[in-house]
Design a protein around this motif. Structure first.
Motif, PDB file in Angstrom:
ATOM      1  N   GLY A 271       0.751  -1.055   0.011  1.00 54.88           N
ATOM      2  CA  GLY A 271       0.078  -0.283   0.044  1.00 54.88           C
ATOM      3  C   GLY A 271       0.860   1.158  -0.022  1.00 54.88           C
ATOM      4  O   GLY A 271       0.305   2.332  -0.507  1.00 54.88           O
ATOM      5  N   HIS A 272       1.962   1.303   0.263  1.00 57.13           N
ATOM      6  CA  HIS A 272       2.799   2.278   0.676  1.00 57.13           C
ATOM      7  C   HIS A 272       4.443   1.732   0.806  1.00 57.13           C
ATOM      8  O   HIS A 272       4.756   0.779   1.363  1.00 57.13           O
ATOM      9  CB  HIS A 272       2.618   3.024   2.005  1.00 57.13           C
ATOM     10  CG  HIS A 272       3.260   4.314   2.255  1.00 57.13           C
ATOM     11  ND1 HIS A 272       4.575   4.309   2.684  1.00 57.13           N
ATOM     12  CD2 HIS A 272       2.747   5.738   1.752  1.00 57.13           C
ATOM     13  CE1 HIS A 272       4.953   5.796   2.621  1.00 57.13           C
ATOM     14  NE2 HIS A 272       4.133   6.523   1.991  1.00 57.13           N
ATOM     15  N   GLU A 273       5.493   2.340  -0.272  1.00 57.97           N
ATOM     16  CA  GLU A 273       6.738   2.124  -0.039  1.00 57.97           C
ATOM     17  C   GLU A 273       7.385   2.176   1.264  1.00 57.97           C
ATOM     18  O   GLU A 273       8.240   1.210   1.575  1.00 57.97           O
ATOM     19  CB  GLU A 273       7.498   2.838  -1.001  1.00 57.97           C
ATOM     20  CG  GLU A 273       7.263   2.729  -2.551  1.00 57.97           C
ATOM     21  CD  GLU A 273       5.991   3.553  -3.091  1.00 57.97           C
ATOM     22  OE1 GLU A 273       5.795   3.714  -4.155  1.00 57.97           O
ATOM     23  OE2 GLU A 273       5.429   4.368  -2.024  1.00 57.97           O
TER      24      GLU A 273
ATOM     25  N   HIS B 108       9.308   7.646   0.197  1.00 63.29           N
ATOM     26  CA  HIS B 108       8.398   7.050   0.882  1.00 63.29           C
ATOM     27  C   HIS B 108       8.949   5.883   1.653  1.00 63.29           C
ATOM     28  O   HIS B 108       8.599   5.619   2.699  1.00 63.29           O
ATOM     29  CB  HIS B 108       7.188   6.401  -0.025  1.00 63.29           C
ATOM     30  CG  HIS B 108       6.298   7.584  -0.257  1.00 63.29           C
ATOM     31  ND1 HIS B 108       5.196   7.231  -1.247  1.00 63.29           N
ATOM     32  CD2 HIS B 108       5.943   8.866  -0.006  1.00 63.29           C
ATOM     33  CE1 HIS B 108       4.346   8.221  -1.571  1.00 63.29           C
ATOM     34  NE2 HIS B 108       4.969   9.315  -0.799  1.00 63.29           N
TER      35      HIS B 108
ATOM     36  N   THR C 154       0.295   2.358   9.357  1.00 62.49           N
ATOM     37  CA  THR C 154       0.345   1.473   8.281  1.00 62.49           C
ATOM     38  C   THR C 154      -0.808   0.349   8.547  1.00 62.49           C
ATOM     39  O   THR C 154      -0.593  -0.805   7.911  1.00 62.49           O
ATOM     40  CB  THR C 154       1.890   0.508   8.467  1.00 62.49           C
ATOM     41  OG1 THR C 154       1.952   0.247   9.829  1.00 62.49           O
ATOM     42  CG2 THR C 154       2.915   1.590   7.880  1.00 62.49           C
TER      43      THR C 154
ATOM     44  N   GLU D 128      -2.195  -1.732   5.693  1.00 66.36           N
ATOM     45  CA  GLU D 128      -1.525  -2.810   5.006  1.00 66.36           C
ATOM     46  C   GLU D 128      -1.963  -4.140   5.554  1.00 66.36           C
ATOM     47  O   GLU D 128      -1.813  -5.484   4.915  1.00 66.36           O
ATOM     48  CB  GLU D 128      -0.112  -2.854   5.412  1.00 66.36           C
ATOM     49  CG  GLU D 128       0.872  -1.790   5.063  1.00 66.36           C
ATOM     50  CD  GLU D 128       1.053  -1.789   3.432  1.00 66.36           C
ATOM     51  OE1 GLU D 128       0.775  -2.813   2.842  1.00 66.36           O
ATOM     52  OE2 GLU D 128       1.279  -0.678   2.703  1.00 66.36           O
TER      53      GLU D 128
END
Length: 576
Positions: free
Chosen positions: A48-50, A80, A446, A449
């Protein structure tokens, strides 16, 4: 032959034994993602996000099976990911970060994602590379791997420009990777000096970190021979089993659990293995390190940085500690450790009872929770924590049963680690129980995730310590300020988050529900469900770590600043 840079990169990663990559595809790395999708060995994981992807890669590396690897877009993907790269960098965890790059021969300026990624990443990586030809792709990735894994491990960054990754280029061949490591030598003379100090000491002690993880048997052998208690760093909790009778806990001194404080009370010689004497494990540098300090580490830069070493030995603990154990055994007879082990056992039991006797009202007592969790877990279960008050509760109350069985952010201390860490650890160890404990503050970073976890069908439980505060900082604010500024959280609907991320939701409201609900959560995870458990935790009792760090921090204040802080706190306590 003609190959795209992406095909060459895929081949190199397969040669290195990479099983998963983490990231998000973009215009600069679509060809590489297509190659990874065709691989029989590598599974590309969409995150979802680096930043979370970097934590996943970090956790994969900590499991010791293969190197954690990222495949990300340049610029925003790199910025990110920087927190997770920094965590790996400061914690000494190997990682490969492969980013796309702009078209280097387009003749245009201000291209999409055009930035100097190497300057940005230089403080948090061991090395960075920009590939300039197709012939460089495989050798560069091999070189990056060697740098990442040899010496003190860490992340290495490789930029694969668009025109090399996506287009065909001439190469002479595709060379295999030579896995044979170069064995580093250790100074035996220095080890013999260390052995003399240890055998002459009346009350030696051992302090270990993550760097000792490859020498667990030799550490235990030394401890038993010398009758020496063993304490750890936060990461080092994963370097020796809490079931060993000489294990005491994290650190020693007033900030440590009673077992460690008592066992190390008269320590006159300390053997430190794979540690940096950083701020957290030393209780904000309040650890009472004796004059006779022996320091073994793979990185000579850490020696005498915070505490002067009498003997400093550079080398991998897996090689140096067994040699040291041999030298010690030839110089002395084994010591009786029965009284020391009884002291440690009694102190651990009393500290657990102290917590169990704490009145948590209608909320969950942390000791009740961790006792229930430990009872339900396999002996080899992997525990993943985040950064927060729960981290130090786990360090004090949750026994870790062996090497690589506990991971958390440490020196870089990045919040948001736990849920991605659970995913990375479970992917690396699919047949082992993996359990996460996260604070409600870190969950906000997070938590989405959890959709990644459920989408992969991993079957993991994540327990959320929900108290409505950023508690570790809120508690630190209480004494000097008598205020909680920006640390009180608006209640989060965890049940709704579970539904949104296709997870099973459970609620543990009080001590009476604890054992049965923990058992249900573990069983649901074993059946393949991803479980999000809302634990209404009681944080009213402070950890020894928090109390000790606040005390040691105040001691360093000047009299004027100490008077200002204490008088302000007293005034606010009276006036509200």
């Amino acid at each position: 032959m003609k190959k795209s840079g992406a095909a060459l990169a895929r081949y190199a990663l397969e040669q290195l034994g990479v099983k998963h990559t983490f990231g998000i595809p973009g215009v600069h790395n679509t060809e590489l993602y297509d190659e990874l999708n065709a691989s029989d060995q590598i599974q590309p994981i969409l995150v979802g996000h680096e930043g979370a992807g970097a934590f996943m890669a970090d956790a994969v590396s900590r499991m010791g099976e293969s190197i954690g690897t990222m495949v990300i877009v340049p610029a925003a993907g790199v910025t990110h990911a920087a927190s997770g790269i920094g965590e790996a960098g400061l914690d000494g965890i190997p990682m490969l970060v492969i980013s796309g790059g702009i078209h280097t021969e387009s003749g245009h300026k201000y291209q999409l994602h055009d930035m100097d990624q190497h300057t940005l990443l230089s403080p948090i990586t061991k090395a960075t590379f920009r590939i300039e030809s197709h012939a460089q792709v495989i050798p560069t990735i091999y070189a990056a791997y060697r740098i990442a894994t040899q010496g003190e491990p860490g992340p290495v960054f490789v930029e694969l420009p668009y025109n090399i990754g996506n287009f065909l280029g001439e190469v002479e061949g595709m060379q295999a990777f030579d896995h044979e490591p170069v064995a580093a030598q250790v100074d035996k003379t220095l080890l013999k000096q260390a052995a003399e100090l240890l055998t002459n000491a009346k009350n030696p002690g051992i302090f270990i970190g993550w760097g000792a993880i490859g020498a667990v048997d030799a550490v235990q052998e030394l401890a038993e021979h010398l009758s020496a208690p063993v304490c750890t760093t936060l990461q080092g909790l994963s370097a020796i089993s809490a079931q060993h009778p000489l294990h005491t806990g994290m650190g020693f001194g007033e900030y440590a659990v009673p077992a460690a404080e008592q066992a190390f009370a008269n320590c006159d010689c300390l053997l430190a293995i794979g540690v940096r004497f950083a701020e957290i494990p030393t209780g904000s540098y309040s650890m009472p390190v004796p004059e006779n300090l022996i320091h073994l580490d793979i990185n000579p830069e850490v020696f005498s940085a915070n505490f002067p070493a009498k003997v400093a030995v550079t080398g991998d603990a897996a090689r140096s500690v067994p040699l040291l154990a041999e030298f010690v055994k030839t110089r002395s007879e084994p010591r009786d450790n029965s009284s020391l082990t009884e002291l440690i056992k009694t102190a651990k039991h009393k500290y657990n009872e102290e917590w169990l006797n704490h009145n948590s009202g209608d909320r969950v007592n942390p000791a009740v929770f961790f006792n229930a969790l430990r009872e339900q877990l396999d002996n080899d279960a992997i525990l993943v924590a985040d950064d927060g008050n729960h981290t130090f509760l786990m360090a004090e109350l949750m026994p870790v049963h062996g090497p690589r069985k506990f991971i958390s952010p440490s020196d870089f201390n990045a919040m948001g680690y736990c849920i991605p860490g659970v995913i990375g650890a479970k992917l690396a160890k699919p047949d082992t129980q993996v359990v996460g404990v996260v604070g409600d503050g870190a969950l906000r970073m997070t938590g989405l995730e959890m959709a990644t976890a459920s989408g992969l069908g991993l079957g993991v439980p994540v327990f959320v310590f929900n108290d409505g505060e950023l508690s570790q900082i809120a508690q630190a604010q209480q004494i000097p300020y008598n205020r909680k500024t920006c640390t009180v959280l608006k209640p989060l609907n965890i049940e709704a988050l579970a539904a949104a991320t296709s997870c099973k939701h459970m609620l543990i409201s009080n001590n009476e529900e604890c054992a049965s609900k923990v058992q249900q959560a573990i069983a649901a995870a074993a059946a393949g469900e991803t479980v999000l458990v809302d634990v209404r935790i009681d944080y009213s009792k402070r950890t020894r770590f928090t109390r000790g760090v606040v005390k040691s921090t105040l001691k360093r204040f000047t009299p004027q600043d100490k008077f200002r802080v204490i008088s302000r706190a007293l005034l606010r306590k009276v006036t509200g």
